[in-house]
Design an enzyme around this catalytic site. Sequence first.
Site, PDB file in Angstrom:
ATOM      1  N   CYS A 146       4.739  18.160   2.062  1.00  0.00           N
ATOM      2  CA  CYS A 146       5.322  17.984   3.088  1.00  0.00           C
ATOM      3  C   CYS A 146       4.954  19.078   4.286  1.00  0.00           C
ATOM      4  CB  CYS A 146       6.880  18.593   3.010  1.00  0.00           C
ATOM      5  SG  CYS A 146       7.595  17.971   1.668  1.00  0.00           S
ATOM      6  N   ARG A 193      -0.203  16.448   5.736  1.00  0.00           N
ATOM      7  CA  ARG A 193       0.944  17.149   4.023  1.00  0.00           C
ATOM      8  C   ARG A 193       1.726  16.201   3.690  1.00  0.00           C
ATOM      9  NH1 ARG A 193       0.173  22.771   3.245  1.00  0.00           N
ATOM     10  NH2 ARG A 193       2.464  22.462   2.151  1.00  0.00           N
ATOM     11  N   TRP A 200       6.833  14.603   2.141  1.00  0.00           N
ATOM     12  CA  TRP A 200       5.735  13.418   0.843  1.00  0.00           C
ATOM     13  C   TRP A 200       6.814  13.255  -0.183  1.00  0.00           C
ATOM     14  CZ3 TRP A 200       4.689  14.688  -4.962  1.00  0.00           C
ATOM     15  CH2 TRP A 200       3.752  13.652  -4.592  1.00  0.00           C
ATOM     16  N   ASN A 207      10.229  21.806   2.368  1.00  0.00           N
ATOM     17  CA  ASN A 207       8.899  21.944   1.723  1.00  0.00           C
ATOM     18  C   ASN A 207       9.035  22.052  -0.149  1.00  0.00           C
ATOM     19  OD1 ASN A 207       5.710  23.043   1.743  1.00  0.00           O
ATOM     20  ND2 ASN A 207       6.278  21.288   0.713  1.00  0.00           N
ATOM     21  N   GLY A 208       9.468  21.664  -1.394  1.00  0.00           N
ATOM     22  CA  GLY A 208       9.501  22.422  -1.844  1.00  0.00           C
ATOM     23  C   GLY A 208      10.263  21.487  -3.109  1.00  0.00           C
ATOM     24  N   GLU A 211     -16.356  11.647  -9.840  1.00  0.00           N
ATOM     25  CA  GLU A 211     -15.440  11.360  -7.958  1.00  0.00           C
ATOM     26  C   GLU A 211     -15.889  10.571  -7.587  1.00  0.00           C
ATOM     27  OE1 GLU A 211     -14.259  14.114  -6.302  1.00  0.00           O
ATOM     28  OE2 GLU A 211     -14.610  13.876  -5.108  1.00  0.00           O
ATOM     29  N   LYS A 261     -13.239   8.737  -5.414  1.00  0.00           N
ATOM     30  CA  LYS A 261     -12.721   8.542  -3.531  1.00  0.00           C
ATOM     31  C   LYS A 261     -12.885   7.437  -3.510  1.00  0.00           C
ATOM     32  CE  LYS A 261     -12.540  11.489  -2.573  1.00  0.00           C
ATOM     33  NZ  LYS A 261     -12.631  12.959  -3.309  1.00  0.00           N
ATOM     34  N   GLU A 290      -8.749   6.479  -4.006  1.00  0.00           N
ATOM     35  CA  GLU A 290      -8.101   7.281  -3.253  1.00  0.00           C
ATOM     36  C   GLU A 290      -7.413   6.396  -1.929  1.00  0.00           C
ATOM     37  OE1 GLU A 290      -7.892  12.425  -3.157  1.00  0.00           O
ATOM     38  OE2 GLU A 290     -10.107  11.359  -3.387  1.00  0.00           O
ATOM     39  N   HIS A 350     -19.048   2.433 -25.836  1.00  0.00           N
ATOM     40  CA  HIS A 350     -17.956   2.673 -26.176  1.00  0.00           C
ATOM     41  C   HIS A 350     -16.565   2.038 -26.147  1.00  0.00           C
ATOM     42  CE1 HIS A 350     -19.777   5.103 -29.237  1.00  0.00           C
ATOM     43  NE2 HIS A 350     -20.869   5.643 -28.398  1.00  0.00           N
ATOM     44  N   LYS A 388      -2.267  16.384   1.191  1.00  0.00           N
ATOM     45  CA  LYS A 388      -3.663  17.137   0.763  1.00  0.00           C
ATOM     46  C   LYS A 388      -3.152  18.277  -0.526  1.00  0.00           C
ATOM     47  CE  LYS A 388      -7.837  18.226   2.564  1.00  0.00           C
ATOM     48  NZ  LYS A 388      -8.658  17.484   1.885  1.00  0.00           N
TER      49      LYS A 388
HETATM   50  C1  G6P Z   1      -4.949  16.488  -4.025  1.00  0.00           C
HETATM   51  C2  G6P Z   1      -6.145  15.811  -2.907  1.00  0.00           C
HETATM   52  C3  G6P Z   1      -7.231  15.874  -3.614  1.00  0.00           C
HETATM   53  C4  G6P Z   1      -7.706  17.324  -3.934  1.00  0.00           C
HETATM   54  C5  G6P Z   1      -6.256  17.676  -5.123  1.00  0.00           C
HETATM   55  C6  G6P Z   1      -6.342  19.269  -5.462  1.00  0.00           C
HETATM   56  O1  G6P Z   1      -5.000  15.521  -4.618  1.00  0.00           O
HETATM   57  O2  G6P Z   1      -5.615  14.421  -1.893  1.00  0.00           O
HETATM   58  O3  G6P Z   1      -8.061  15.987  -2.311  1.00  0.00           O
HETATM   59  O4  G6P Z   1      -9.174  17.496  -4.827  1.00  0.00           O
HETATM   60  O5  G6P Z   1      -5.162  17.430  -4.717  1.00  0.00           O
HETATM   61  O6  G6P Z   1      -6.289  20.144  -4.786  1.00  0.00           O
HETATM   62  P1  G6P Z   1      -6.733  21.662  -4.128  1.00  0.00           P
HETATM   63  O7  G6P Z   1      -6.642  21.650  -2.328  1.00  0.00           O
HETATM   64  O8  G6P Z   1      -6.394  22.415  -5.119  1.00  0.00           O
HETATM   65  O9  G6P Z   1      -8.400  21.608  -4.035  1.00  0.00           O
END
Ligand code: G6P
Length: 612
Positions: free
Chosen positions: A2, A27, A74, A100-101, A485, A489, A492, A508, A607
């Site tokens: 948020c 956010r 969010w 936010n929270g 990773e 990606k 996501e 396995h 994010k």
């Molecule tokens: C969210 C974001 C990711 C990020 C993760 C950890 O899931 O979408 O891109 O890697 O949070 O966030 P941070 O800000 O702690 O790296």
Amino acid sequence: MCGIVGYIGKKEALPLLLKGLRRLEYRGYDSAGVALIENGSIGSYKKQGKVGDLEKVLQGQKVSSSIGIGHTRWATHGEPNDVNAHPHVSNNGNLAIIHNGIIENYGSLKEDLISKGFEFSSDTDTEVLINFIEYIQSSDNLTLEDALRVALSQVVGAYAIAIISKDTPNKLVAARKGSPMVLGLGKGEFFLASDATPIIEYTNEVIYLKDEEILVIEDGNYHIKDSQDIPQTPHIHTLELELEAIEKGGHEHFMHKEIFGQPESIADCMRGRLNKEKGELTLGGIRNYAKALENADRIIILACGTSWHAGLVAEYVFEDLCRIPVEVEYASEFRYRNPVIKEGDIVIAISQSGETADTLAAIELAKSRGAIVLGVVNTVGSSISRVSHEGAYLHAGPEIGVASTKAFTAQLTVLYMIALRAARNKGTIAENRFQQLLRELSLIPSKVEKALLSNDKIEEISEMFKNASNFLYLGRGYNFPVALEGALKLKEISYIHAEGYPAAEMKHGPIALIDENMPVVVIATRDSSYDKIVSNIQEVKARKGVVIAVVSEKDALIPKMADFTIEVPATHESLMPLVSVIPLQLLSYHIAVMRGANVDQPRNLAKSVTVE
Ligand code: G6P
């Protein structure tokens, strides 16, 4: 998650709020809303969807006010719809809030308020909070800030909130605990936001509110008090962030800008730290605890998401260079276990945003048991940077695309520098090897630049696989976290199911999935596991899997076996993740664009994950 904004001053608040919300959309983007004081009453406008949808609602409406609050959501409590969108207005129509929270004890507060005759239209914890404040204010005849203080003393949870009241149209009240809030100080005007990006174009003087502080802005002045009503003297920070850094600069998506900006962001991250001529590494942020790191019996790395993947690479690097045992933990798991931590253990907390709730809570737990916390954080002034004992910023510039790209490579760079310096001081690395790795590290920006040249080829490969339902990513050694990773990606932003696996573990389980419809991305650069990964490619081919291999340039063997190959420049194997991740970022980007997905704001994600 948020994003919240607020404005009080002499200008029209609405355009400022909407622009601020656009900057904070990363956010959360389930719904958006604003509330302003118009002609002695509260005007609240909200809409499910993005800020653009809210703007459509506001089109043609005559909204004029110089005080207002705004929110981009969010969803936590209640599905994303118009009713659950913020702001929320109290029953008597006097107060409006953005939040936010999470208010954890909202259920019992709600029951109590219902028994007193309050009515609720939404499913949110926030509507409960604003009515609780209204109840306290009207029953005890308190000022808004006093009612807020009393209410917050009975609230369990995390919040960054801003409130306006129609009875006091020259006053904006805000508070935070666990969720971030920044106050921008303009000339006769004030800006509130979850981070500095909506503020920077108006002023570079900001105050980061501390936990449990309450801010009152009234008649051109502001004051901050703690939860006991004791006045605080805030520290005013001067921001160095430039507006250009948070705009798209001609790129179609932020993610594109951020992927292609990596040669520069990695160089920025090394600037002033790595001196190639003198063969020196300096990290001013880790000075007092440098010895403690070198002498540590073990290192615990705490992170989430992509940052956790950077931690996995760092594990290999620290163990190899510094000979210190490393554990890499998901912060969300660590915080709810009863972990063994002893005085002097080093915790390295990795976070792009510096606000991830689980990482913050895990840090607090580790600190309470005597650990020394070093933060590896991108966002300057963020919560994690402040609660860490010391740390090193990434200096990668703001990352706006929700899927992390340049923060990952900057994290790897900073972690590598920390490990290399510690190893040299500790004497676990020979001087000539230190110098060789330092030189190799300094060449990474140009090698990333070269890796980006495969963009067109990757776009063609993406076209062929854009309709796949599953992907498997395989890597070994330093490239195993890169496989994780790459899979993350793709999941996501393109919503294709993808799994990352250590290549040898394929037999396995995942091998059962392989057939002619299964694209398998193998990160097979020339390193100490090269021969082994060649065998793994053969195992995939023997089962008719389609192999897309990321290989070192001039590799003559793998192109004969794989269906597609993407070359990256050679480097030392411990630095390879910085280069080998680039084609995987591009692959996910192009596939997502081709599938028409919202690359910068993928569904259901955010994010900055400020809820657990
Ligand atoms: C969210 C974001 C990711 C990020 C993760 C950890 O899931 O979408 O891109 O890697 O949070 O966030 P941070 O800000 O702690 O790296």
